[in-house]
Enzyme design. Sequence first.
Site, short mmCIF file in Angstrom:
data_model
loop_
_atom_site.label_atom_id
_atom_site.label_comp_id
_atom_site.label_asym_id
_atom_site.label_seq_id
_atom_site.Cartn_x
_atom_site.Cartn_y
_atom_site.Cartn_z
N HIS A 14 -1.44 -6.20 1.78
CA HIS A 14 -1.69 -6.70 3.13
C HIS A 14 -3.15 -7.07 3.27
CE1 HIS A 14 -3.28 -2.97 5.57
NE2 HIS A 14 -3.84 -3.04 4.38
N CYS A 33 -10.32 -3.77 4.08
CA CYS A 33 -8.96 -4.22 4.41
C CYS A 33 -8.95 -5.66 4.91
CB CYS A 33 -8.32 -3.30 5.45
SG CYS A 33 -7.47 -1.88 4.72
N HIS A 39 -5.01 -6.86 -0.71
CA HIS A 39 -5.17 -5.63 -1.49
C HIS A 39 -3.91 -4.82 -1.26
CE1 HIS A 39 -6.33 -4.52 2.55
NE2 HIS A 39 -5.89 -3.31 2.24
N HIS A 41 -1.57 -1.02 -1.15
CA HIS A 41 -1.55 0.42 -0.87
C HIS A 41 -0.27 1.01 -1.46
CE1 HIS A 41 -4.92 0.58 1.95
NE2 HIS A 41 -4.46 -0.54 2.51
N ASP A 79 8.97 -3.04 -0.34
CA ASP A 79 8.43 -2.67 -1.65
C ASP A 79 8.04 -3.90 -2.48
OD1 ASP A 79 7.65 -0.84 -3.62
OD2 ASP A 79 9.61 -0.98 -4.62
N HIS A 80 6.80 -3.88 -2.98
CA HIS A 80 6.25 -4.99 -3.77
C HIS A 80 6.19 -6.29 -2.99
CE1 HIS A 80 6.81 -2.06 -6.92
NE2 HIS A 80 6.07 -2.81 -7.73
N GLU A 128 -0.73 5.63 4.51
CA GLU A 128 -1.28 4.43 3.86
C GLU A 128 -2.12 4.84 2.65
OE1 GLU A 128 -2.90 0.53 5.84
OE2 GLU A 128 -4.57 1.91 5.57
NI NI Z 1 -5.46 -1.90 3.71
#
Ligand code: NI
Length: 139
Positions: A14, A33, A39, A41, A79-80, A128
């Site tokens: 995200h 972020c 990037h 998580h 996911d992914h 997160e």
């Molecule tokens: Ni982030």
Amino acid sequence: MIYVSRQEHFNAAHKLYNPDWSREKNYEVFGPCANENWHGHNYDLIVTVKGYTDPETGFVIDLKKLSNLIKTEVIEKLDHKNLNLDVSFMKGKMASTEILVKEIWSILEPKIPPITSFGQLHSVKLYETPRNYVEYLGE
Ligand code: NI
């Protein structure tokens, strides 16, 4: 009242970026972020159902059924994936843990009673990072 929880895991990318602000302000508020090139998580999701025990099974909810529900309705959609670009229920929203946890609640809450007559959704907790998490109890 008994509280039963199931933990699941997913990875997603995200960025936190408010298009109405300058690049500088985005970095000032969101730090790393705000990176334009995304990037990732490693998220941990904990779903808690509260209720009373079924006299026939001793369960509030069958955790295998809860796990399958979370996987089908939430994990497979996240996911992914890129939360900003790939996830229909996050379109046009800030991809913060707070917004995401509320969306996950909205998806799961109506689907809990059909898989148990003795429980209802109590909380959705989303990590997160190992140190940052958000919990939502539906209000
Ligand atoms: Ni982030």
